[in-house]
Write a protein that holds these residues in place. Structure first.
Motif, PDB file in Angstrom:
ATOM      1  N   THR A 114       0.828  -1.207   0.000  1.00  0.00           N
ATOM      2  CA  THR A 114       0.000   0.000   0.000  1.00  0.00           C
ATOM      3  C   THR A 114       0.862   1.256   0.000  1.00  0.00           C
ATOM      4  OG1 THR A 114      -1.806  -1.120   1.132  1.00  0.00           O
ATOM      5  CG2 THR A 114      -1.758   1.275   1.319  1.00  0.00           C
ATOM      6  N   LEU A 115       1.957   1.231   0.748  1.00  0.00           N
ATOM      7  CA  LEU A 115       2.863   2.373   0.805  1.00  0.00           C
ATOM      8  C   LEU A 115       3.707   2.518  -0.459  1.00  0.00           C
ATOM      9  CD1 LEU A 115       4.164   2.253   4.482  1.00  0.00           C
ATOM     10  CD2 LEU A 115       2.329   3.650   3.520  1.00  0.00           C
ATOM     11  N   GLY A 116       3.754   1.490  -1.285  1.00  0.00           N
ATOM     12  CA  GLY A 116       4.537   1.549  -2.518  1.00  0.00           C
ATOM     13  C   GLY A 116       6.008   1.258  -2.324  1.00  0.00           C
ATOM     14  N   ILE A 117       6.342   0.532  -1.270  1.00  0.00           N
ATOM     15  CA  ILE A 117       7.741   0.194  -1.004  1.00  0.00           C
ATOM     16  C   ILE A 117       8.294  -0.645  -2.153  1.00  0.00           C
ATOM     17  CG2 ILE A 117       9.263  -1.149   0.519  1.00  0.00           C
ATOM     18  CD1 ILE A 117       7.488  -0.172   2.857  1.00  0.00           C
ATOM     19  N   VAL A 118       9.510  -0.301  -2.563  1.00  0.00           N
ATOM     20  CA  VAL A 118      10.199  -0.992  -3.654  1.00  0.00           C
ATOM     21  C   VAL A 118      11.488  -1.591  -3.087  1.00  0.00           C
ATOM     22  CG1 VAL A 118      11.357  -0.703  -5.882  1.00  0.00           C
ATOM     23  CG2 VAL A 118       9.290   0.628  -5.364  1.00  0.00           C
ATOM     24  N   PHE A 119      11.711  -2.872  -3.359  1.00  0.00           N
ATOM     25  CA  PHE A 119      12.936  -3.545  -2.915  1.00  0.00           C
ATOM     26  C   PHE A 119      13.966  -3.470  -4.038  1.00  0.00           C
ATOM     27  CE2 PHE A 119       9.727  -5.130  -0.136  1.00  0.00           C
ATOM     28  CZ  PHE A 119      10.372  -5.243   1.082  1.00  0.00           C
ATOM     29  N   ASP A 120      15.088  -2.811  -3.750  1.00  0.00           N
ATOM     30  CA  ASP A 120      16.137  -2.624  -4.751  1.00  0.00           C
ATOM     31  C   ASP A 120      17.222  -3.683  -4.690  1.00  0.00           C
ATOM     32  OD1 ASP A 120      15.023  -0.299  -5.849  1.00  0.00           O
ATOM     33  OD2 ASP A 120      15.980   0.962  -4.338  1.00  0.00           O
ATOM     34  N   LYS A 121      17.560  -4.119  -3.482  1.00  0.00           N
ATOM     35  CA  LYS A 121      18.644  -5.090  -3.328  1.00  0.00           C
ATOM     36  C   LYS A 121      18.329  -5.963  -2.132  1.00  0.00           C
ATOM     37  CE  LYS A 121      23.617  -5.185  -3.619  1.00  0.00           C
ATOM     38  NZ  LYS A 121      24.835  -4.384  -3.737  1.00  0.00           N
ATOM     39  N   VAL A 122      18.381  -7.255  -2.346  1.00  0.00           N
ATOM     40  CA  VAL A 122      18.137  -8.210  -1.267  1.00  0.00           C
ATOM     41  C   VAL A 122      19.140  -9.345  -1.453  1.00  0.00           C
ATOM     42  CG1 VAL A 122      16.446  -9.745  -0.199  1.00  0.00           C
ATOM     43  CG2 VAL A 122      15.674  -7.607  -1.228  1.00  0.00           C
ATOM     44  N   GLU A 123      20.070  -9.458  -0.518  1.00  0.00           N
ATOM     45  CA  GLU A 123      21.081 -10.512  -0.594  1.00  0.00           C
ATOM     46  C   GLU A 123      21.427 -10.962   0.808  1.00  0.00           C
ATOM     47  OE1 GLU A 123      23.887  -8.260  -2.931  1.00  0.00           O
ATOM     48  OE2 GLU A 123      25.026  -7.718  -1.157  1.00  0.00           O
ATOM     49  N   ASP A 124      22.367 -11.824   0.944  1.00  0.00           N
ATOM     50  CA  ASP A 124      22.705 -12.496   2.192  1.00  0.00           C
ATOM     51  C   ASP A 124      22.833 -11.542   3.382  1.00  0.00           C
ATOM     52  OD1 ASP A 124      23.295 -14.706   3.773  1.00  0.00           O
ATOM     53  OD2 ASP A 124      25.440 -14.503   3.411  1.00  0.00           O
ATOM     54  N   GLY A 125      21.773 -11.467   4.202  1.00  0.00           N
ATOM     55  CA  GLY A 125      21.799 -10.656   5.408  1.00  0.00           C
ATOM     56  C   GLY A 125      21.718  -9.162   5.186  1.00  0.00           C
ATOM     57  N   TYR A 126      21.315  -8.732   4.001  1.00  0.00           N
ATOM     58  CA  TYR A 126      21.345  -7.322   3.636  1.00  0.00           C
ATOM     59  C   TYR A 126      20.173  -7.003   2.719  1.00  0.00           C
ATOM     60  CZ  TYR A 126      23.189  -3.032   1.486  1.00  0.00           C
ATOM     61  OH  TYR A 126      23.357  -1.759   1.028  1.00  0.00           O
ATOM     62  N   ALA A 127      19.585  -5.815   2.907  1.00  0.00           N
ATOM     63  CA  ALA A 127      18.493  -5.396   2.026  1.00  0.00           C
ATOM     64  C   ALA A 127      18.447  -3.874   1.927  1.00  0.00           C
ATOM     65  CB  ALA A 127      17.159  -5.914   2.537  1.00  0.00           C
ATOM     66  N   VAL A 128      18.018  -3.390   0.771  1.00  0.00           N
ATOM     67  CA  VAL A 128      17.782  -1.968   0.539  1.00  0.00           C
ATOM     68  C   VAL A 128      16.421  -1.834  -0.113  1.00  0.00           C
ATOM     69  CG1 VAL A 128      18.535   0.124  -0.667  1.00  0.00           C
ATOM     70  CG2 VAL A 128      20.246  -1.507   0.185  1.00  0.00           C
ATOM     71  N   CYS A 129      15.592  -0.950   0.444  1.00  0.00           N
ATOM     72  CA  CYS A 129      14.302  -0.671  -0.181  1.00  0.00           C
ATOM     73  C   CYS A 129      14.009   0.823  -0.086  1.00  0.00           C
ATOM     74  CB  CYS A 129      13.188  -1.523   0.398  1.00  0.00           C
ATOM     75  SG  CYS A 129      12.954  -1.444   2.170  1.00  0.00           S
ATOM     76  N   ARG A 130      13.067   1.281  -0.921  1.00  0.00           N
ATOM     77  CA  ARG A 130      12.753   2.701  -1.034  1.00  0.00           C
ATOM     78  C   ARG A 130      11.280   2.958  -0.766  1.00  0.00           C
ATOM     79  NH1 ARG A 130      12.452   3.734  -6.287  1.00  0.00           N
ATOM     80  NH2 ARG A 130      13.094   1.677  -6.977  1.00  0.00           N
ATOM     81  N   LEU A 131      11.017   4.161  -0.269  1.00  0.00           N
ATOM     82  CA  LEU A 131       9.664   4.672  -0.100  1.00  0.00           C
ATOM     83  C   LEU A 131       9.523   5.852  -1.048  1.00  0.00           C
ATOM     84  CD1 LEU A 131       7.022   4.582   1.677  1.00  0.00           C
ATOM     85  CD2 LEU A 131       8.110   6.376   3.050  1.00  0.00           C
ATOM     86  N   PRO A 132       8.555   5.795  -1.970  1.00  0.00           N
ATOM     87  CA  PRO A 132       8.419   6.896  -2.923  1.00  0.00           C
ATOM     88  C   PRO A 132       7.970   8.180  -2.230  1.00  0.00           C
ATOM     89  CG  PRO A 132       6.546   5.419  -3.107  1.00  0.00           C
ATOM     90  CD  PRO A 132       7.517   4.779  -2.154  1.00  0.00           C
ATOM     91  N   ASP A 133       8.249   9.298  -2.863  1.00  0.00           N
ATOM     92  CA  ASP A 133       7.799  10.597  -2.358  1.00  0.00           C
ATOM     93  C   ASP A 133       6.385  10.834  -2.889  1.00  0.00           C
ATOM     94  OD1 ASP A 133       7.683  13.118  -1.241  1.00  0.00           O
ATOM     95  OD2 ASP A 133       8.779  14.071  -2.889  1.00  0.00           O
ATOM     96  N   ARG A 134       5.396  10.555  -2.043  1.00  0.00           N
ATOM     97  CA  ARG A 134       3.984  10.720  -2.408  1.00  0.00           C
ATOM     98  C   ARG A 134       3.303  11.621  -1.390  1.00  0.00           C
ATOM     99  NH1 ARG A 134       2.237   4.630  -2.598  1.00  0.00           N
ATOM    100  NH2 ARG A 134       0.624   5.534  -1.261  1.00  0.00           N
ATOM    101  N   ALA A 135       2.494  12.535  -1.862  1.00  0.00           N
ATOM    102  CA  ALA A 135       1.805  13.483  -0.984  1.00  0.00           C
ATOM    103  C   ALA A 135       0.955  12.767   0.064  1.00  0.00           C
ATOM    104  CB  ALA A 135       0.941  14.437  -1.811  1.00  0.00           C
ATOM    105  N   ASP A 136       0.352  11.631  -0.284  1.00  0.00           N
ATOM    106  CA  ASP A 136      -0.498  10.929   0.683  1.00  0.00           C
ATOM    107  C   ASP A 136       0.303  10.220   1.779  1.00  0.00           C
ATOM    108  OD1 ASP A 136       0.399   9.031  -1.257  1.00  0.00           O
ATOM    109  OD2 ASP A 136      -1.277   7.713  -0.808  1.00  0.00           O
TER     110      ASP A 136
END
Length: 147
Positions: free
Chosen positions: A18-40
């Motif tokens: 619902t928040l629009g989270i995007v997973f950019d990198k997911v590997e052994d014991g490590y992850a990076v994800c983003r939250l878009p800039d949305r007015a809501d």
């Protein structure tokens, strides 16, 4: 990891989707994800709401955890037990969360093998687009054995 952890989390945790989270990198014991800039998703000062940033950080911690313990899902349920959050600076625009598992796989699995509920932490930093750390979290997880 033999499955798409980001897609799995978005399917099993609909609020992250619902928040629009995007997973950019997911590997052994490590992850990076983003939250878009949305007015809501903004707060009263025009940046991402603290609750949205918390969900982003917890999602990153879950992804980092699953890369190491996803093979244990048939015998245990991962549960976040608590977290320590610190909002450091005003966040503006898109933010990204970077998570690192702090627990030792062998020790956690040994506890699970012994029928106990292992506990371990995941460290998370949330950053603005310019790399400024705006929030830090430590999420404490457990693997609850299936009964």
């Amino acid at each position: 990891m033999s499955f798409d952890v980001g897609a799995f989390l978005l399917q099993t945790v609909p609020f992250a989707q619902t928040l629009g989270i995007v997973f950019d990198k997911v590997e052994d014991g490590y992850a990076v994800c983003r939250l878009p800039d949305r007015a809501d998703l903004h707060n009263h000062v025009g940046g991402p709401h603290a609750g949205a940033m918390f969900t982003l950080a917890e999602s990153a911690s879950g992804a980092a955890m699953l890369t190491v313990f996803g093979d244990q899902l048939s015998r245990a349920v991962p549960l976040a037990m608590g977290s320590q959050v610190r909002y450091l600076k005003l966040a503006m625009g898109e933010v990204a969360a970077e998570a690192w598992l702090l627990g030792d796989r062998d020790a956690v699995v040994a506890e699970l093998d012994a029928g106990r509920r292992p506990e371990f932490d995941v460290r998370v930093e949330v950053k603005n687009a310019d790399g400024t750390v705006v929030c830090t979290l430590t999420v404490s997880w457990t693997l609850r054995p299936n009964r």
